[in-house]
Design an enzyme around this catalytic site. Structure first.
Site, PDB file in Angstrom:
ATOM      1  N   SER A 117       0.824  -1.200   0.000  1.00 41.70           N
ATOM      2  CA  SER A 117       0.000   0.000   0.000  1.00 41.70           C
ATOM      3  C   SER A 117       0.865   1.258   0.000  1.00 41.70           C
ATOM      4  CB  SER A 117      -0.893  -0.003   1.243  1.00 41.70           C
ATOM      5  OG  SER A 117      -1.481   1.262   1.478  1.00 41.70           O
ATOM      6  N   ALA A 118       0.296   2.340  -0.516  1.00 42.64           N
ATOM      7  CA  ALA A 118       0.951   3.638  -0.429  1.00 42.64           C
ATOM      8  C   ALA A 118       1.059   4.116   1.014  1.00 42.64           C
ATOM      9  CB  ALA A 118       0.187   4.664  -1.261  1.00 42.64           C
ATOM     10  N   CYS A 119       0.364   3.440   1.937  1.00 42.64           N
ATOM     11  CA  CYS A 119       0.469   3.799   3.361  1.00 42.64           C
ATOM     12  C   CYS A 119       1.850   3.493   3.937  1.00 42.64           C
ATOM     13  CB  CYS A 119      -0.602   3.082   4.178  1.00 42.64           C
ATOM     14  SG  CYS A 119      -2.260   3.768   3.946  1.00 42.64           S
ATOM     15  N   TYR A 148      -1.273  -0.221  10.061  1.00 42.90           N
ATOM     16  CA  TYR A 148      -1.472  -0.765   8.718  1.00 42.90           C
ATOM     17  C   TYR A 148      -0.231  -0.611   7.833  1.00 42.90           C
ATOM     18  CZ  TYR A 148      -3.647  -1.348   4.112  1.00 42.90           C
ATOM     19  OH  TYR A 148      -3.961  -1.763   2.839  1.00 42.90           O
ATOM     20  N   GLU A 190     -15.241   1.649   4.376  1.00 45.65           N
ATOM     21  CA  GLU A 190     -15.201   2.172   3.015  1.00 45.65           C
ATOM     22  C   GLU A 190     -14.165   3.288   2.887  1.00 45.65           C
ATOM     23  OE1 GLU A 190     -18.340   4.530   5.243  1.00 45.65           O
ATOM     24  OE2 GLU A 190     -17.599   2.469   5.173  1.00 45.65           O
ATOM     25  N   LYS A 199     -22.642   9.251   0.500  1.00 47.45           N
ATOM     26  CA  LYS A 199     -23.187  10.468   1.109  1.00 47.45           C
ATOM     27  C   LYS A 199     -23.960  11.300   0.081  1.00 47.45           C
ATOM     28  CE  LYS A 199     -19.613  10.835   4.700  1.00 47.45           C
ATOM     29  NZ  LYS A 199     -18.461  11.623   5.207  1.00 47.45           N
ATOM     30  N   GLN A 219      -7.214  18.392   1.380  1.00 51.51           N
ATOM     31  CA  GLN A 219      -6.219  17.324   1.334  1.00 51.51           C
ATOM     32  C   GLN A 219      -6.297  16.627  -0.029  1.00 51.51           C
ATOM     33  OE1 GLN A 219      -8.961  17.475   3.282  1.00 51.51           O
ATOM     34  NE2 GLN A 219      -9.554  15.470   4.111  1.00 51.51           N
ATOM     35  N   THR A 220      -5.165  16.156  -0.523  1.00 46.85           N
ATOM     36  CA  THR A 220      -5.085  15.631  -1.885  1.00 46.85           C
ATOM     37  C   THR A 220      -4.804  14.126  -1.893  1.00 46.85           C
ATOM     38  OG1 THR A 220      -2.753  16.301  -1.948  1.00 46.85           O
ATOM     39  CG2 THR A 220      -4.371  17.780  -2.965  1.00 46.85           C
ATOM     40  N   ARG A 285      -1.088  13.049  -1.055  1.00 45.67           N
ATOM     41  CA  ARG A 285      -0.464  11.817  -1.563  1.00 45.67           C
ATOM     42  C   ARG A 285      -0.779  11.662  -3.043  1.00 45.67           C
ATOM     43  NH1 ARG A 285      -2.064   6.804   1.703  1.00 45.67           N
ATOM     44  NH2 ARG A 285      -0.361   7.509   3.045  1.00 45.67           N
TER      45      ARG A 285
END
Length: 333
Positions: A117-119, A148, A190, A199, A219-220, A285
């Site tokens: 993951s990019a995390c 994570y 989600e 929503k 935030q991007t 990110r």
């Protein structure tokens, strides 16, 4: 007869789409997930579908027998709201990762794909909304998303060690925010595109034209549509690329722009209420796709607007059915 391919996490969003795509290509698939079959998002009658707990090494040994290729997608995860409040649960996915690699080694798996993951990327490189796109070499010095992200980075290293020590052909993708229909859209796990789509759908259905946005909306992120994810994943598994590779869109948008896109598809304009104390992750990110283009001659390219249209339409249909007391899709046969 084609070789047998194993997909773990097959009852989830990416795994379910992957099983369906592989089966459509005539590949024999063994699909495994912890969830009851009734809770799988996709369930293909042409796959061997098993419910197993892959935190147990015995289960991993069982499901890898007779298998040539593994896509290991199984993990306890969700959107930012989930991973920020379930760090230990996310870390415990290391049991799945470790036991699957041991089983792959012992059962002589030919190729092993791991979804990172990019995390894993350091927080100190993601402090500004106008972020410099993250390239693979940015991973170190490490400062991952707590819980994570650290589990993902640890397993990346473990894949490397198994390749170097045991000759297992491991391939690692760093996914950036995958989205699309037939995935989690409510309940807390989600991710942003599904949450925003839900929503907006609920606002359109109820007539209450307001939306709550986590953070200030500036935030991007970049968001990759599921079809790009499936193509990149399979290309990477069969490639000779040994180092981790970004698989993500490089179309960076603000969360406000994501809301704009969903509103445009829905044909509504909503009053925005910003929840500044909500979980929101890093400030910015984006995926640097220089390396994937060099290695695979390809990169994700489906525009956000095109993917959001498919995603919103599906989520709207589910939300509408739920509101009207009709059956809504939690799993597809």
């Amino acid at each position: 007869m084609s070789q047998l391919t194993l997909v773990t996490g097959a009852g989830g969003f990416i795994g379910g789409h992957l099983v369906r795509d592989l089966v459509a290509k005539g590949i024999r698939v063994r699909a495994v997930d912890l969830k009851p079959l009734s809770d799988w998002y996709f369930r293909s009658a042409d796959a061997e579908n098993l419910v197993r707990d892959l935190r147990l090494v015995e289960s991993c040994n069982e499901v890898t027998k007779g298998v040539a290729h593994v896509y290991n997608l199984a993990a306890d995860m969700g959107g930012m709201g989930f991973i920020e409040s379930n760090k230990a649960a996310c870390m415990l996915s290391v049991l799945i990762s470790t036991h699957m690699l041991l089983a792959a080694r012992d059962n002589q798996i030919e190729r092993f794909f791991y979804s990172s993951s990019a995390c894993i990327y350091p927080a100190y490189k993601q402090t500004n909304a106008d972020v410099v796109a993250l390239k693979e070499s940015d991973a170190y010095p490490a400062d991952c998303e707590d819980g994570y992200g650290w589990e993902k980075l640890f397993t990346e290293r473990l894949c490397r060690n198994f390749r170097e020590d045991f000759g297992l052909k491991t391939r690692v993708a760093r996914y950036h925010n995958v989205y699309g229909p037939y995935g989690t859209w409510d309940g807390g796990r989600e991710k942003a595109p599904a949450a925003v789509s839900r929503k907006v759908a609920m606002a359109a259905i109820s007539g209450k034209h307001e939306i709550e946005i986590w953070g200030d909306g500036d935030q991007t992120r970049s968001f990759m549509y599921i079809d790009d994810c499936l193509q990149g994943t399979q290309m990477l598994l069969y490639s000779d690329v040994e180092e981790p590779l970004n698989i993500g869109s490089d179309e960076m948008v603000t969360i406000n722009q994501l809301v704009d896109a969903v509103e445009e598809v829905a044909g509504v304009k909503l009053k925005r209420n910003y929840k500044l104390d909500a979980p929101k992750g890093v400030r910015g990110r984006n995926s640097d796709n220089t390396l994937i283009k060099a290695k695979l001659g390809w990169a994700p390219s489906i525009p956000l607007r095109a993917g959001i249209e498919q995603t919103y339409r599906w989520i709207y249909d589910q939300a509408k059915a739920r509101e009207e007391g009709r059956p809504y899709i939690a799993a597809a046969a």
